[in-house]
Design a protein around this motif. Structure first.
Motif, PDB file in Angstrom:
ATOM      1  N   ASN A 190      -1.464 -28.204  64.285  1.00 57.34           N
ATOM      2  CA  ASN A 190      -2.318 -27.020  64.188  1.00 57.34           C
ATOM      3  C   ASN A 190      -3.520 -27.340  63.307  1.00 57.34           C
ATOM      4  OD1 ASN A 190      -3.503 -24.514  63.958  1.00 57.34           O
ATOM      5  ND2 ASN A 190      -1.629 -23.432  63.426  1.00 57.34           N
ATOM      6  N   PRO A 191      -4.727 -27.349  63.870  1.00 57.90           N
ATOM      7  CA  PRO A 191      -5.901 -27.685  63.041  1.00 57.90           C
ATOM      8  C   PRO A 191      -6.169 -26.672  61.938  1.00 57.90           C
ATOM      9  CG  PRO A 191      -6.592 -26.923  65.209  1.00 57.90           C
ATOM     10  CD  PRO A 191      -5.098 -27.084  65.267  1.00 57.90           C
ATOM     11  N   ASP A 192      -5.710 -25.434  62.122  1.00 56.44           N
ATOM     12  CA  ASP A 192      -5.919 -24.430  61.079  1.00 56.44           C
ATOM     13  C   ASP A 192      -5.163 -24.789  59.808  1.00 56.44           C
ATOM     14  OD1 ASP A 192      -7.513 -22.967  62.782  1.00 56.44           O
ATOM     15  OD2 ASP A 192      -5.866 -21.696  63.490  1.00 56.44           O
ATOM     16  N   VAL A 193      -3.979 -25.373  59.946  1.00 57.32           N
ATOM     17  CA  VAL A 193      -3.208 -25.784  58.769  1.00 57.32           C
ATOM     18  C   VAL A 193      -3.907 -26.934  58.055  1.00 57.32           C
ATOM     19  CG1 VAL A 193      -0.981 -26.672  57.964  1.00 57.32           C
ATOM     20  CG2 VAL A 193      -1.058 -25.002  59.816  1.00 57.32           C
ATOM     21  N   ARG A 194      -4.428 -27.874  58.803  1.00 58.60           N
ATOM     22  CA  ARG A 194      -5.171 -28.981  58.189  1.00 58.60           C
ATOM     23  C   ARG A 194      -6.437 -28.464  57.511  1.00 58.60           C
ATOM     24  NH1 ARG A 194      -5.886 -33.444  62.753  1.00 58.60           N
ATOM     25  NH2 ARG A 194      -7.024 -34.420  61.029  1.00 58.60           N
ATOM     26  N   ASP A 195      -7.044 -27.457  58.113  1.00 58.18           N
ATOM     27  CA  ASP A 195      -8.227 -26.860  57.496  1.00 58.18           C
ATOM     28  C   ASP A 195      -7.869 -26.185  56.172  1.00 58.18           C
ATOM     29  OD1 ASP A 195     -11.139 -26.146  57.913  1.00 58.18           O
ATOM     30  OD2 ASP A 195     -10.288 -24.157  57.640  1.00 58.18           O
ATOM     31  N   VAL A 196      -6.690 -25.581  56.089  1.00 56.75           N
ATOM     32  CA  VAL A 196      -6.236 -24.979  54.833  1.00 56.75           C
ATOM     33  C   VAL A 196      -6.111 -26.041  53.747  1.00 56.75           C
ATOM     34  CG1 VAL A 196      -4.253 -23.879  53.720  1.00 56.75           C
ATOM     35  CG2 VAL A 196      -5.100 -22.994  55.890  1.00 56.75           C
ATOM     36  N   LEU A 197      -5.584 -27.200  54.096  1.00 50.61           N
ATOM     37  CA  LEU A 197      -5.441 -28.284  53.119  1.00 50.61           C
ATOM     38  C   LEU A 197      -6.811 -28.779  52.658  1.00 50.61           C
ATOM     39  CD1 LEU A 197      -2.522 -30.338  54.739  1.00 50.61           C
ATOM     40  CD2 LEU A 197      -2.394 -28.429  53.144  1.00 50.61           C
ATOM     41  N   LEU A 198      -7.746 -28.913  53.593  1.00 46.86           N
ATOM     42  CA  LEU A 198      -9.096 -29.352  53.219  1.00 46.86           C
ATOM     43  C   LEU A 198      -9.805 -28.322  52.353  1.00 46.86           C
ATOM     44  CD1 LEU A 198     -10.415 -31.025  56.495  1.00 46.86           C
ATOM     45  CD2 LEU A 198     -10.286 -32.095  54.247  1.00 46.86           C
ATOM     46  N   GLN A 199      -9.651 -27.060  52.704  1.00 45.07           N
ATOM     47  CA  GLN A 199     -10.272 -26.012  51.893  1.00 45.07           C
ATOM     48  C   GLN A 199      -9.682 -25.989  50.485  1.00 45.07           C
ATOM     49  OE1 GLN A 199     -12.821 -24.286  52.629  1.00 45.07           O
ATOM     50  NE2 GLN A 199     -13.011 -24.334  54.853  1.00 45.07           N
ATOM     51  N   SER A 200      -8.406 -26.300  50.362  1.00 45.48           N
ATOM     52  CA  SER A 200      -7.779 -26.344  49.038  1.00 45.48           C
ATOM     53  C   SER A 200      -8.395 -27.448  48.192  1.00 45.48           C
ATOM     54  CB  SER A 200      -6.270 -26.564  49.181  1.00 45.48           C
ATOM     55  OG  SER A 200      -5.666 -25.498  49.890  1.00 45.48           O
ATOM     56  N   ILE A 201      -8.604 -28.619  48.778  1.00 49.22           N
ATOM     57  CA  ILE A 201      -9.248 -29.714  48.046  1.00 49.22           C
ATOM     58  C   ILE A 201     -10.660 -29.315  47.646  1.00 49.22           C
ATOM     59  CG2 ILE A 201     -10.018 -32.108  48.201  1.00 49.22           C
ATOM     60  CD1 ILE A 201      -7.740 -32.639  50.126  1.00 49.22           C
ATOM     61  N   SER A 202     -11.379 -28.684  48.570  1.00 53.85           N
ATOM     62  CA  SER A 202     -12.754 -28.282  48.283  1.00 53.85           C
ATOM     63  C   SER A 202     -12.819 -27.294  47.125  1.00 53.85           C
ATOM     64  CB  SER A 202     -13.378 -27.669  49.541  1.00 53.85           C
ATOM     65  OG  SER A 202     -14.699 -27.239  49.301  1.00 53.85           O
ATOM     66  N   VAL A 203     -11.879 -26.355  47.088  1.00 56.99           N
ATOM     67  CA  VAL A 203     -11.868 -25.367  46.011  1.00 56.99           C
ATOM     68  C   VAL A 203     -11.533 -26.023  44.678  1.00 56.99           C
ATOM     69  CG1 VAL A 203     -10.638 -23.361  45.119  1.00 56.99           C
ATOM     70  CG2 VAL A 203     -11.356 -23.412  47.505  1.00 56.99           C
ATOM     71  N   LEU A 204     -10.533 -26.885  44.662  1.00 51.36           N
ATOM     72  CA  LEU A 204     -10.115 -27.510  43.404  1.00 51.36           C
ATOM     73  C   LEU A 204     -11.189 -28.442  42.851  1.00 51.36           C
ATOM     74  CD1 LEU A 204      -6.358 -28.329  44.185  1.00 51.36           C
ATOM     75  CD2 LEU A 204      -7.297 -26.402  42.894  1.00 51.36           C
ATOM     76  N   MET A 205     -11.994 -29.026  43.733  1.00 46.16           N
ATOM     77  CA  MET A 205     -13.031 -29.940  43.288  1.00 46.16           C
ATOM     78  C   MET A 205     -14.173 -29.232  42.560  1.00 46.16           C
ATOM     79  SD  MET A 205     -12.593 -33.132  43.648  1.00 46.16           S
ATOM     80  CE  MET A 205     -11.528 -34.320  44.452  1.00 46.16           C
ATOM     81  N   GLN A 206     -14.126 -27.906  42.488  1.00 47.03           N
ATOM     82  CA  GLN A 206     -15.152 -27.180  41.750  1.00 47.03           C
ATOM     83  C   GLN A 206     -14.891 -27.170  40.252  1.00 47.03           C
ATOM     84  OE1 GLN A 206     -16.465 -23.345  43.624  1.00 47.03           O
ATOM     85  NE2 GLN A 206     -14.712 -23.709  44.937  1.00 47.03           N
TER      86      GLN A 206
END
Length: 534
Positions: free
Chosen positions: A241-257
């Motif tokens: 499911n690409p939506d689940v992978r997108d959730v993981l990427l968004q999590s990295i993006s948020v934490l990198m702030q």
């Protein structure tokens, strides 16, 4: 189960259930003391039998049986926990987060109203009366939002619940990491396991008060497992499911702030070994937006007109804002090493960046045209949608241009020494961008958009989009001047071949642009760079 209290003579209670007394403890034989009672630390055999054999007994045997039953059904309990969180509890945490934001907004509105009342106090006007009426409404909203937040704080964010919830989250993440080592088994893990683990982590991070897993050793270990899972599975093909992978990427993006989480990523072995490579490989039509955001945060502060605030410089708010968007020297170095060592991967990534940048600029122009048509036809319902599309496409174009600027700064040899196609495509993208944002017939639409001065379009600025263009020109020009020997390809020669599509007045516009009025970081625009630009 029943635990026998220890005597002052030391030694622990016997929890083995074998009837053999522990050393240093009185015998549990039921012998009485002189006053006819039981000695301290003893229990009669009848009590022991009832405790071990009774249906509601609290003895050692019952305790062991309870632990055995827990071990037998532990998997079912974890499965039920994750399912119930995804079905019900996750929405409550989202509601609590929204309510917390509402509380902050209503308090800000109340403070602004008080400021305006104080400013207009004593002036004969109905404005003060209306402001006082509005203040009453805002005060009621603040009281209600504070009450709701207090309820959420008591029911969801008590300290022991936060610790227990993070412990469950860390356990599930370690379970997923262990399952991932079995290639076929991981493909059958339900999606709500991954979604619940990640969502619960962010719910705690956004909590009231926020949960800080870096405070204790157990928390740091759980955070380490979470980071390892994120960086090693956002590109995992077993997650269909690409939506689940997108959730993981968004999590990295948020934490990198946030600086504290950037340090955790830098210290994580899996992140240092595989994250950059996986990001470059996953930069495609589906995931290029979160990946570009991640890369931009890793290289932030290295571009023209950018500089991260240093300790002791600027206001506290400016320093806090810079600290929340901090870059990573570790991953910048890893990015350069990966691009240098894997030319095939870097070449494919660079072509996708060029294609995507050209597409975003085109979509930005189309969105501006549609927005102006909606304004002329007074289509209010469509206007907001077109304004939002304009802002999004503009920000995406700036992000991609900043990534190219970083590559020209750190990897100028890729454009000046390697394949000539890299420099040609870079100049084509640069010319295309300048034609639409500086001057000339293609830039008239952008100029008219800037003159609208609408609040939804306040993020659109000429300085933001042309600053990375200036940075690209300066980086390559200075790399040519400082090279020990003339490079294989020349920036000026390549641009000269495109003079028909990009007249010299585009570059004259850059040279005459007032960067101080544009409110870019003055310390990042050196006099030498302005001279080189001229």
């Amino acid at each position: 189960g029943a635990v026998l209290p220890a005597t002052e003579g030391g030694g622990g209670s016997n929890t083995s259930g074998s009837g053999t007394p522990s050393e240093g403890t009185p015998s549990a034989s039921g012998s009485s003391s002189r006053d006819g009672g039981l000695q301290p630390g003893t229990v009669s055999s009848d009590h022991t039998a009832r405790a071990e054999e009774g249906p509601g007994g609290l003895g050692v045997g019952a305790s062991e049986r309870a632990r055995a039953a827990l071990r037998a059904h532990f998997g079912e309990l974890v499965d039920a926990l994750m399912l119930l969180y995804s079905l019900g509890l996750a929405s409550h945490f989202k509601q609590a987060s929204v309510q917390l934001q509402t509380q902050m907004q209503t308090i800000a509105q109340l403070e602004e109203t008080d400021r305006r009342i104080k400013h207009y106090e004593g002036k004969p006007s109905d404005l003060v009366r209306h402001l006082k009426e509005a203040r009453g409404v805002f005060r009621d909203d603040v009281v209600e939002s504070v009450r709701q937040c207090a309820l959420h704080r008591a029911t969801l964010f008590s300290p022991w619940k936060q610790e227990a919830m993070f412990g469950a989250c860390a356990y599930v993440v370690r379970l997923l990491l262990a399952t991932s080592k079995r290639s076929t088994l991981f493909g059958y893990v339900p999606e709500f396991y991954l979604e619940s683990a990640v969502d619960s982590f962010h719910a705690l991070r956004r909590g009231d008060p926020p949960f800080t897993p870096t405070a204790g050793q157990a928390g740091r270990a759980g955070l380490e497992s979470m980071v390892t899972f994120l960086v090693s599975h956002f590109s995992d093909a077993r997650i269909v499911n690409p939506d689940v992978r997108d959730v993981l990427l968004q999590s990295i993006s948020v934490l990198m702030q946030y600086k504290e989480y950037v340090g955790v990523f830098e210290a994580n072995l899996a992140a240092r070994e595989s994250m950059i490579t996986s990001l470059l490989e996953s930069f495609d039509g589906r995931f290029w937006i979160p990946i570009s955001n991640i890369l931009l945060r890793l290289v932030k502060g290295s571009g023209f007109g950018q500089r991260l605030s240093q300790p002791g410089e600027g206001s506290a708010s400016a320093s806090a804002a810079a600290g929340s968007e901090c870059a990573s020297a570790v991953f910048q170095r890893l990015l350069c090493d990966t691009c240098t060592s894997n030319e095939r991967l870097f070449g494919a990534f660079l072509n996708r960046v060029f294609n995507t940048l050209n597409w975003t600029i085109t979509e930005f122009s189309v969105a501006m045209k549609e927005m102006h048509e909606a304004i002329s036809k007074r289509q209010v319902n469509d206007l907001q949608q077109h304004q939002r599309k304009c802002t999004i496409m503009f920000e995406l174009s700036v992000n991609l241009a900043r990534i190219l600027e970083f590559l020209t700064l750190e990897l100028s040899q890729v454009f000046l020494i390697s394949s000539e196609m890299n420099l040609t495509r870079l100049c084509e993208s640069l010319v295309f961008l300048l034609n639409h944002t500086t001057c000339g017939p293609d830039a008239r639409l952008f100029e008219s958009t800037l003159k609208l001065q609408m609040q939804p379009l306040e993020k659109i600025s000429r300085s933001l989009i042309i600053a990375p263009c200036v940075g690209i020109l300066l980086n390559l020009f200075k790399a040519e001047r400082c090279a020990p020997q003339p490079p294989c390809h020349s920036l000026l020669t390549t641009l000269a071949t495109m003079e028909s599509s990009c007249p010299i007045d585009r570059f004259t516009f850059l040279a005459q642009f007032d960067w101080v009025i544009a409110r870019l970081s003055p310390a990042a625009i050196h006099v030498s760079e302005r001279q080189v630009l001229h």
